[in-house]
Design an enzyme around this catalytic site. Structure first.
Site, PDB file in Angstrom:
ATOM      1  N   PRO A 182       0.444  -1.117  -0.067  1.00  0.00           N
ATOM      2  CA  PRO A 182      -0.233   0.112  -0.245  1.00  0.00           C
ATOM      3  C   PRO A 182       1.262   1.399   0.276  1.00  0.00           C
ATOM      4  O   PRO A 182       1.680   1.738   0.854  1.00  0.00           O
ATOM      5  CB  PRO A 182      -0.982  -0.241   1.544  1.00  0.00           C
ATOM      6  N   ASP A 228       5.799   2.348   2.301  1.00  0.00           N
ATOM      7  CA  ASP A 228       4.493   1.729   2.601  1.00  0.00           C
ATOM      8  C   ASP A 228       4.121   1.607   3.947  1.00  0.00           C
ATOM      9  O   ASP A 228       4.585   1.347   5.277  1.00  0.00           O
ATOM     10  CB  ASP A 228       6.048  -0.033   2.761  1.00  0.00           C
ATOM     11  N   HIS A 229       3.181   1.654   3.384  1.00  0.00           N
ATOM     12  CA  HIS A 229       2.241   2.558   4.841  1.00  0.00           C
ATOM     13  C   HIS A 229       1.733   0.901   5.461  1.00  0.00           C
ATOM     14  O   HIS A 229       1.219   1.316   6.319  1.00  0.00           O
ATOM     15  CB  HIS A 229       1.042   3.043   4.365  1.00  0.00           C
ATOM     16  N   ARG A 230       2.365  -0.277   5.882  1.00  0.00           N
ATOM     17  CA  ARG A 230       1.954  -0.664   6.467  1.00  0.00           C
ATOM     18  C   ARG A 230       3.194  -0.654   7.590  1.00  0.00           C
ATOM     19  O   ARG A 230       2.657  -1.184   8.366  1.00  0.00           O
ATOM     20  CB  ARG A 230       2.517  -2.148   6.012  1.00  0.00           C
ATOM     21  N   VAL A 243       5.774   1.884   7.844  1.00  0.00           N
ATOM     22  CA  VAL A 243       5.635   3.776   8.220  1.00  0.00           C
ATOM     23  C   VAL A 243       3.969   4.446   8.152  1.00  0.00           C
ATOM     24  O   VAL A 243       3.589   4.225   7.405  1.00  0.00           O
ATOM     25  CB  VAL A 243       6.647   4.331   7.091  1.00  0.00           C
TER      26      VAL A 243
END
Length: 400
Positions: free
Chosen positions: A199, A375-377, A379
């Site tokens: 994501p 990477d929003h998972r 960070v």
């Protein structure tokens, strides 16, 4: 008895490769360690050498065909006295190639029966068996076209009705169709994997690079003496590495299988290089320990090697963070795609002189947009913003 030359485990997590071209023809005499075939992986082009002296009797994988690690590429008939050596070579973990067991005739399956397996004595690899199961194909009803009657992936797809190519589309002289293979296909696979698995989130800021341009001008004479061209990229890399030391979450990756975030202790920075054959990302090792001049030398070396197609697989693996600089081409700003499995990528864009307010006065400054994909998972937006703030601060630290 002919031996199968298999695609070896090249390492670095590579699971498959595409046959680019054969360097010898069927029937040719080859010596041990002679290069036989050029294979493209998602890291680099590699040449697979012959493990024995003998004759290349049959090519099993044609140019453009994607072969998984462990699948056969060709059959080699060893010269007299070479069989034992070939078997020893196939057992050596250090060899860059892999030779499988001898190709068997029908009815001469492996003693363990694993190759025949459940399926009426059909010769097929586990990968082919799984494909047949997924497509609902009965292996016993498929005629194998491989060595010894082995059933291949193409045989299974053909039996399932998926192997026949679609009819040529209309278009004629009004269009040109280029085969979608080689590096373009590898790049496409990586892009799809990155965008479907990760994501992406985007953050954009701008930096005043007037001071960096002044510093670069001062270093040009030294660069000429050192035989290297000084660009703005090594300055950007210095700022990035400095920010990564304070924000390690950006210098990381996600181990999805073990469900662990892996924080990297080294700063191996990838740099995107635009080549005629497509995008490649060689890696500068230990960027934190290098000066601007040393970074410039390494950038120049890797860029030249990339454009000449001379990068080693080790040059293209193990990056912890990537920087892409497209400012020399143009564009206001971009949304870069993360180089999986890294946590983030920073894009530096073109430098534009703009009026800016400094100490209450409007003055001309050289400005650059920076875009950070992360990477929003692993960070969050706050961590990404603090990181990019630090990058900007370091870039502007020498601004006059």
């Amino acid at each position: 008895m002919a031996l199968e030359l298999k695609l070896p485990d090249i390492g670095e997590g590579i699971a498959e490769g595409e046959v680019v071209r054969w360097l010898v023809a069927e029937g040719a005499q080859v010596r041990e360690d002679d290069p036989l075939v050029e294979v493209l992986t998602d890291k680099a082009n590699v040449e697979i050498p012959s493990p024995v002296t003998g004759t290349l009797v049959k090519i099993l994988a044609q140019p453009g065909q994607v072969v998984k690690v462990g699948e056969p590429l060709a059959l080699i008939e060893p010269a007299a006295g070479q069989v034992v050596a070939a078997r020893r070579a196939s057992e050596s973990p250090d060899r860059p190639t892999s030779v499988s067991r001898e190709a068997t005739e029908p009815g001469q399956g492996s003693p363990s029966g694993k190759d025949a397996g459940a399926g009426g004595g059909v010769l097929a690899t586990p990968v082919v068996r799984k494909l047949a199961k997924d497509l609902g194909v009965e292996l016993g009803a498929v005629t194998g076209t491989g060595p010894g009657g082995r059933v291949s992936e193409e045989d299974v797809r053909g039996a399932a009705g998926a192997g026949a190519p679609p009819p040529p589309p209309a278009g004629g002289a009004n269009e040109e169709r280029v085969p979608f293979r080689g590096k373009r296909r590898m790049i496409a696979r990586k892009m799809v994997a990155a965008k479907t698995r990760v994501p992406h989130a985007l953050l954009v800021d701008e930096a005043d690079v007037s001071g960096i341009l002044a510093e670069r001008a001062k270093l040009r004479e030294l660069g000429e003496r050192e035989g290297v061209r000084i660009t703005i990229l090594p300055f950007i890399m210095k700022a990035v590495v400095g920010a990564l030391t304070l924000h390690p979450a950006l210098n990381a990756s996600l181990d999805e299988e073990r469900e662990e975030v892996v924080l990297k202790k080294t700063f191996d920075i990838g740099m995107a290089v635009d080549t005629e054959e497509g995008l490649v990302v060689p890696v500068i090792r230990n960027a934190d320990a290098k000066s601007v001049i040393e970074l410039a030398k390494e950038i120049e070396r890797l860029s030249e090697a990339a454009r000449g197609g001379n990068l080693a697989p080790s040059d293209l693996s193990g990056g912890t963070f990537t920087v892409t600089s497209i400012g020399s081409i143009g564009g206001l700003f971009s949304y870069p795609v993360i180089n999986v499995p890294e946590a983030a990528i920073l894009a530096a864009h073109k430098i534009v002189a703009r009026p800016m307010v400094r100490d209450g006065e409007v003055v001309p400054r050289d400005m650059m947009y920076l875009s950070l994909s992360f990477d929003h998972r692993i960070v969050d937006g706050g961590a990404a913003t603090r990181f990019l703030n630090e990058v900007v601060r370091r870039i502007e630290a020498s601004a006059a």
